[in-house]
Write an enzyme that holds these catalytic residues in place. Structure first.
Site, PDB file in Angstrom:
ATOM      1  N   SER A 182       0.841  -1.060  -0.047  1.00  0.00           N
ATOM      2  CA  SER A 182      -0.050   0.028   0.061  1.00  0.00           C
ATOM      3  C   SER A 182       0.945   1.506   0.040  1.00  0.00           C
ATOM      4  O   SER A 182       1.742   1.463  -0.892  1.00  0.00           O
ATOM      5  CB  SER A 182      -0.926  -0.189   1.285  1.00  0.00           C
ATOM      6  OG  SER A 182      -1.915   0.822   0.784  1.00  0.00           O
ATOM      7  N   ASP A 202      -9.569  -2.304  -6.345  1.00  0.00           N
ATOM      8  CA  ASP A 202      -8.820  -1.411  -5.695  1.00  0.00           C
ATOM      9  C   ASP A 202      -8.616  -0.020  -6.540  1.00  0.00           C
ATOM     10  O   ASP A 202      -8.059  -0.292  -7.856  1.00  0.00           O
ATOM     11  CB  ASP A 202      -7.337  -2.052  -5.305  1.00  0.00           C
ATOM     12  CG  ASP A 202      -6.515  -1.339  -4.304  1.00  0.00           C
ATOM     13  OD1 ASP A 202      -6.744  -0.090  -4.194  1.00  0.00           O
ATOM     14  OD2 ASP A 202      -5.663  -1.883  -4.019  1.00  0.00           O
ATOM     15  N   HIS A 254      -8.686  -3.755  -1.762  1.00  0.00           N
ATOM     16  CA  HIS A 254      -7.598  -3.329  -0.922  1.00  0.00           C
ATOM     17  C   HIS A 254      -7.863  -3.621   0.579  1.00  0.00           C
ATOM     18  O   HIS A 254      -8.773  -3.221   1.178  1.00  0.00           O
ATOM     19  CB  HIS A 254      -7.431  -1.812  -0.949  1.00  0.00           C
ATOM     20  CG  HIS A 254      -6.024  -1.170  -0.680  1.00  0.00           C
ATOM     21  ND1 HIS A 254      -4.965  -1.006  -1.588  1.00  0.00           N
ATOM     22  CD2 HIS A 254      -5.531  -0.746   0.616  1.00  0.00           C
ATOM     23  CE1 HIS A 254      -3.878  -0.494  -0.762  1.00  0.00           C
ATOM     24  NE2 HIS A 254      -4.346  -0.341   0.336  1.00  0.00           N
TER      25      HIS A 254
END
Length: 320
Positions: A161, A258, A288
């Site tokens: 991330s 995502d 995500h």
């Protein structure tokens, strides 16, 4: 929108963290909930003895020292590969404890030394503080490789991330500043483009855990102003780098639903075109943070792929 989420993940949607970040007050609440979530997570019990210690390392010029957590195989003989790990959290969340179990499992399964970085968070510390902290930790790790039991020829870096974005920025810094040399970078669902114009970023305004509104707040906090401007550094948003040549072999993972999906795919394409050995994985039915549902088959596969990518990239030749 409706999303064709993996059937094993569907029952968990209402139980996963609800991340909404309209303002600083909401961020503070999210940080408090994050700490509670970390306390609730079951501990990981390593199958091999792992020594764990917290230290601080010299920070960037005129900045505080950087806390790191070092995971070392207790029974290692000789030098082993090393990994600098950078946690996720949208540049504004996350710490060593939040990702402790994940990092411990990597160290345990691969028998490597991992240095996990507790970089400063935005908006209190906007760019360049977080990425400079990560670069300082990488430099220290390389300089102390022998003391840490790390083979300097098998030193890599990775994160997920925002940690993937900080990894990419740190790697660009290392190339442009003449080192340290890296053998591999792992970019898990990376956050790397502040322009917020990809198809997935435009359309995914209500996806679980992470969505376009959260991404806007994340980038605004990290950059200290509106994202998408003309003068954003590629060390902050690596998708803006015009030259990706000379970077280490790379593994990029992305999730289908995502908002960060397309920027990860495009970065992998550009790395490949620049001659960088690059592997890209796009996991169907995921979103995500869906790997929080650790028992789902797709989550198991994602972690196994991460471990195997690190095994190849770091040239792990022996099982712990």
């Amino acid at each position: 929108m409706s999303y064709n989420v993996d059937p094993e993940l569907l029952p968990w949607l209402d139980m996963l963290p609800k991340v909404a970040l309209p303002d600083y007050e909401a961020l503070q609440a999210a940080r408090s909930e994050q700490s509670q979530l970390a306390d609730m997570m079951p501990p990981y019990e390593p199958t091999n003895p792992v020594d764990i210690r917290d230290v601080t390392v010299p920070g960037p010029s005129d900045s505080p020292d950087v806390p790191v957590r070092i995971y070392s195989p207790a029974n290692r003989e000789g030098l082993v590969p090393g990994l600098v790990y950078i946690h996720g959290g949208g540049f504004i969340l996350g710490d060593l404890d939040t990702f402790h179990a994940h990092v411990l499992r990597i160290a345990d399964e691969l028998g490597i030394v991992v240095v996990s970085v507790d970089y400063r968070l935005a908006p209190e510390h906007p760019f360049p503080a977080p990425v400079e902290d990560c670069y300082a930790a990488l430099k220290w790790t390389a300089e102390k490789a022998d003391e840490l039991g790390i083979d300097p020829a098998r030193l890599g870096i990775g994160g997920e991330s925002a940690g993937g974005g900080l990894t990419a920025g740190t790697v660009l810094m290392a190339r442009d500043r003449g080192g340290p040399e890296l053998c591999f970078q792992f970019l898990g669902i990376p956050e790397i483009d502040d322009r917020l114009t990809t198809e997935s970023m435009t359309d995914y305004v209500d996806t679980p855990i992470w969505n376009r509104p959260n991404a806007i707040y994340s980038w605004t906090a990290y950059l200290g102003g509106e994202p998408g401007g003309d003068d954003v550094s590629p060390y902050a948003a690596p998708a803006r780098a015009t030259d990706l040549s000379g970077l280490p072999p790379t593994f990029v993972s992305t999730c289908q639903f995502d908002p960060l999906r397309d920027e990860g795919v495009e970065y992998a394409r550009r790395l490949s075109h620049a001659g960088v050995p690059t592997e890209l994985r796009l996991y169907p039915g995921t979103f995500h943070g869906s790997s929080l549902v650790a028992s789902a088959a797709i989550s198991v596969r994602m972690f196994e792929d991460e471990v195997e990518a690190l095994r190849r990239g770091l040239k792990v030749t022996e099982s712990p």
